[in-house]
Design a protein around this motif. Structure first.
Motif, short mmCIF file in Angstrom:
data_model
loop_
_atom_site.label_atom_id
_atom_site.label_comp_id
_atom_site.label_asym_id
_atom_site.label_seq_id
_atom_site.Cartn_x
_atom_site.Cartn_y
_atom_site.Cartn_z
N ASN A 54 -2.50 -0.69 -3.31
CA ASN A 54 -3.47 0.14 -2.91
C ASN A 54 -2.83 1.35 -2.92
OD1 ASN A 54 -5.48 -2.06 -1.80
ND2 ASN A 54 -3.65 -2.56 -0.69
N THR A 93 0.87 -1.11 -0.19
CA THR A 93 0.11 0.12 -0.02
C THR A 93 0.82 1.22 -0.07
OG1 THR A 93 -1.59 -1.05 1.33
CG2 THR A 93 -1.63 1.22 1.32
N ALA A 147 -4.95 1.93 6.47
CA ALA A 147 -4.03 1.25 5.49
C ALA A 147 -3.34 -0.09 6.02
CB ALA A 147 -3.05 2.28 5.09
#
Length: 312
Positions: A86, A3, A25
């Motif tokens: 992500n 991420t 996250a």
């Protein structure tokens, strides 16, 4: 799976919004890198490096990135996107400006303003001004996500520092240029991250009445000042004081709502406050349905009396 979290800052201080977005996250379950874009932002990168749970900090600095314009920032994020599953940012003005452009350039959907992580590809987000919660699943190879940070506690800072990697910056896009910022100067806490907030509604009747009634209580508590959309639309308070779906989403420890009816639009912005105190002469006002403590009566008598009691 990894991420990339876009840091929120002003080139000098790392915003708490970053730590809150980091909590979301980390719940996705992937390794997290923090991206700091700006100019002369080394101190921000060093602060971000102490956030617990991150793998490393990427630092990109240039004149084009100083003001976090969507065009150069999204170009940089696009150049990094292939290495991440992500791309995450807080749902702030900056995040809402940059990430939709990133999602469009990647030709993926954006998952906006999540309030919970159900699974790495599944999230909860409010809809209908917060009156319902929608669970969404993304099948995109790269997920672009903004986080409603009021729903997440800030990730802690630690003594150990993650490595900082200077990645330079993408060439200037030339699509936009910064002209000027105009900020309201205030000694009060910043509304979005304040622990204590005192808000006023249209019942205050005028700008002068709003200031004479709300500000002394806020000053006594050391609180930020908020306002309902109706109060802002009536000119009683500036736009950057607005709390609600079309204003700022906040989650203070204490929220004092004075003369606010509790329209859905307003509740969407403050219902995550830990303790809500409502002062309103209408006992049937919707604000009392979410308030922990309610005072039914004339706010022009109750609010000054409240302030005087605090001074004893």
């Amino acid at each position: 799976m990894s991420t990339l979290l876009l840091a929120e800052h002003d080139n000098a201080v790392l915003s708490e919004q970053t730590a809150r977005a980091l909590t979301a996250a980390l719940q996705i379950g992937a390794e997290v890198d923090v991206l700091v874009i700006g100019k002369a932002a080394q101190a921000v990168a060093e602060a971000a490096a102490h956030l617990q749970g991150i793998r490393k900090v990427l630092l990109a600095q240039s004149d084009d990135l100083e003001h976090h314009l969507a065009e150069p920032a999204s170009a940089l994020l696009l150049s990094l996107a292939s290495g991440y599953t992500n791309i995450v940012a807080a749902a702030t003005t900056t995040g809402k400006s940059i990430l939709p452009r990133v999602a469009a350039l990647l030709d993926v959907m954006q998952v906006s303003e999540i309030i919970a992580v159900v699974a790495p590809d599944t999230f909860k987000r409010p809809i209908y001004a917060g009156n319902a919660v929608q669970t969404v699943q993304s099948s995109d190879n790269t997920r672009v996500i903004t986080v409603r940070t009021a729903g997440f506690a800030p990730a802690p800072h630690g003594n150990a520092a993650a490595p900082i990697e200077d990645i330079g910056a993408s060439p200037a896009s030339g699509l936009s240029a910064f002209k000027e910022n105009r900020f309201a100067v205030s000694e009060r806490p910043e509304l979005a991250s304040a622990r204590l907030v005192v808000s006023g509604g249209r019942a205050l009747g005028s700008e002068q009445s709003f200031r004479d009634t709300i500000l002394p209580l806020a000053d006594r508590l050391g609180a930020a000042v908020g306002a309902s959309r109706a109060a802002v639309d009536a000119g009683y308070a500036p736009n950057d004081w607005q709390v609600g779906q079309t204003g700022k989403i906040i989650a203070p420890d204490l929220y004092v709502a004075c003369g606010i009816s509790g329209a859905i639009q307003h509740l969407a912005g403050m219902k995550d406050a830990k303790v809500i105190v409502a002062i309103n002469k209408d006992p049937d006002a919707p604000i009392f349905q979410v308030a922990d403590y309610g005072l039914v009566g004339d706010l022009f008598e109750l609010v000054p009396a409240f302030e005087q009691q605090l001074s004893l």
